[in-house]
Motif scaffolding. Sequence first.
Motif, PDB file in Angstrom:
ATOM      1  N   CYS A  44       0.839  -1.187   0.000  1.00  0.00           N
ATOM      2  CA  CYS A  44       0.000   0.000   0.000  1.00  0.00           C
ATOM      3  C   CYS A  44       0.882   1.248   0.000  1.00  0.00           C
ATOM      4  O   CYS A  44       1.825   1.354   0.782  1.00  0.00           O
ATOM      5  N   ILE A  60      -1.190  -5.357   0.492  1.00  0.00           N
ATOM      6  CA  ILE A  60      -2.552  -5.348  -0.042  1.00  0.00           C
ATOM      7  C   ILE A  60      -2.992  -6.803  -0.180  1.00  0.00           C
ATOM      8  O   ILE A  60      -2.235  -7.642  -0.671  1.00  0.00           O
ATOM      9  N   LEU A  84      -3.512   1.027  -3.247  1.00  0.00           N
ATOM     10  CA  LEU A  84      -3.939   1.216  -1.864  1.00  0.00           C
ATOM     11  C   LEU A  84      -4.654  -0.023  -1.339  1.00  0.00           C
ATOM     12  O   LEU A  84      -5.380  -0.682  -2.080  1.00  0.00           O
ATOM     13  N   CYS A  85      -4.468  -0.308  -0.059  1.00  0.00           N
ATOM     14  CA  CYS A  85      -5.244  -1.372   0.574  1.00  0.00           C
ATOM     15  C   CYS A  85      -6.677  -0.869   0.725  1.00  0.00           C
ATOM     16  O   CYS A  85      -6.954   0.330   0.563  1.00  0.00           O
ATOM     17  N   CYS A 143      -7.182   2.054   3.371  1.00  0.00           N
ATOM     18  CA  CYS A 143      -6.691   3.368   2.925  1.00  0.00           C
ATOM     19  C   CYS A 143      -7.540   3.920   1.790  1.00  0.00           C
ATOM     20  O   CYS A 143      -7.813   5.122   1.738  1.00  0.00           O
TER      21      CYS A 143
END
Length: 81
Positions: free
Chosen positions: A45, A52, A65-66, A69
């Motif tokens: 991420c 992720i 992004l995870c 987030c």
Amino acid sequence: SEEAEVASRDLSLNMSLQILERNRSSLLQIEKALSKLESGTYGQCESCEDHIEMGRLKARPFTSLCIACMEEQEDPRSYLN
């Protein structure tokens, strides 16, 4: 009529430009993901630096992004802080 033809051409051009921009954006995301593969940071991420989840990467291989987030960035309340 000539006005309808011009309007139709404008609409067609606008749609073509939108498709072109979406393709350009996808290409940039692919190039970024390939660069991350080379550097060993693919699946990390960009915000919190956690890994992720594999399911997310399978669904969205270009994601940076995870889920936590991503949700935080999309939450309108996060802009107030």
